[in-house]
Write an enzyme that holds these catalytic residues in place. Sequence first.
Site: not given
Ligand code: NAD
Length: 351
Positions: A133, A157, A159, A161
């Site tokens: 969001d 971050y 921007a 996404k």
């Molecule tokens: P996280 O940081 O816990 O996990 C990210 C994962 O991506 C890790 O396992 C990491 O090793 C892997 N990764 C990072 N760079 C990489 C690369 N270059 N190649 C391959 N793997 C790579 O993140 P999260 O909180 O689980 O978020 C997951 C997704 O959900 C993201 O896209 C984030 O933008 C989105 N998101 C997160 C939230 C939140 O509250 N955490 C909310 C909405 C959306």
Amino acid sequence: MKKTIFITGGAGFIGSHVVRLFVTKYPTYRIINIDKLTYAGNLENLKDIENESNYLFEKADIVDANVINNLFAKYKPDGVIHLAAESHVDRSISNPTEFIYTNIVGTVNLLNAARLIWEDNLQDKRFYHISTDEVYGSLGNEGLFTEETAYDPKSPYSAAKASSDHLVRAYNHTFKLPVVISNCSNNYGPNHFPEKLIPLAINNIKNMKPIPIYGKGENVRDWLYVIDHARAIDVIFHNGRDGETYNIGGNNEWTNIDLIKTLCDVMDKKLDRAPGTSASLITFVKDRAGHDLRYAIDSTKLMTNLGWKPSLQFEEGLEKTVDWYLTNEEWLKNIVSGNYQEYYKDMYGSR
Ligand code: NAD
Ligand code: TYD
């Protein structure tokens, strides 16, 4: 096997819950977790399902186009659920470049690879991009983000996404790639890396360390239990319409300070401490640069069109989360050893 699905970022916080849900709920799917294992990726998160016959792990960096093309050629996936990203706003402020590579270039590499192997037959293929969001920017005291809200990202971050969301839509429009996108609010729950507010506070309270609250703690976030996000991803992956966007939220807004006070009460109870012990650790610190005031999601479209709704009340989810961290001490101990100490010192000083 009926379908082969790539889940990127499956060793991270949300990704590991999505991998577990798909591996256990769909035994006829072959689930391939593609993850670079950055500081945020942890295969411990998947210990309970790592030996399932429909699960495979491939350590790979999505920024490396050759590696990604080879994986697509090798497994010929029918679907991609793309979660891999650099995900922490504070890190994007201290080191934005990594966010551009992984979140933008990495996403384009996956889109290109999917286009290449799907070009002859787009039937029953799906590229599902998981977003946030935060791409909508910051709200004032009123209003909610809908799928029509104009993008206005404010941090490196968000921007990055936002940029990846635009590229996913452009590949749908230009190349007819079958895509779907969801934008979710703040998640919380088990396996959350303790750089984010809730797990950081749980870890600090446990160790009687100060709980850093940025500014006055008046910023508002809409919190959703991570397993409810994984359930939404399942519903959207299977029933969402091509080219559409779905907002996912908890309808659960909290100022940071109220949230932390509630968490402190739960921790006092669980740790058998005198009421007020944990709250005495609350410490107001310098605000985050460009700190977004308020996020809040309108998930009417997802609820009405696809029948999803959150399953847990916040108080229940928070208790479950605290219980998980208190029972999984080893997980937390492993994470906070090593690099985490350096990060913490850079970010918060030596306290
Ligand atoms: P996280 O940081 O816990 O996990 C990210 C994962 O991506 C890790 O396992 C990491 O090793 C892997 N990764 C990072 N760079 C990489 C690369 N270059 N190649 C391959 N793997 C790579 O993140 P999260 O909180 O689980 O978020 C997951 C997704 O959900 C993201 O896209 C984030 O933008 C989105 N998101 C997160 C939230 C939140 O509250 N955490 C909310 C909405 C959306
Ligand atoms: P965070 O968990 O980093 O998620 P996001 O920035 O993606 O919303 O932060 C949630 C809120 O908590 C946000 O308003 C910043 C604030 N915050 C603190 O006050 N102290 C902290 O130590 C952290 C990590 C976050």
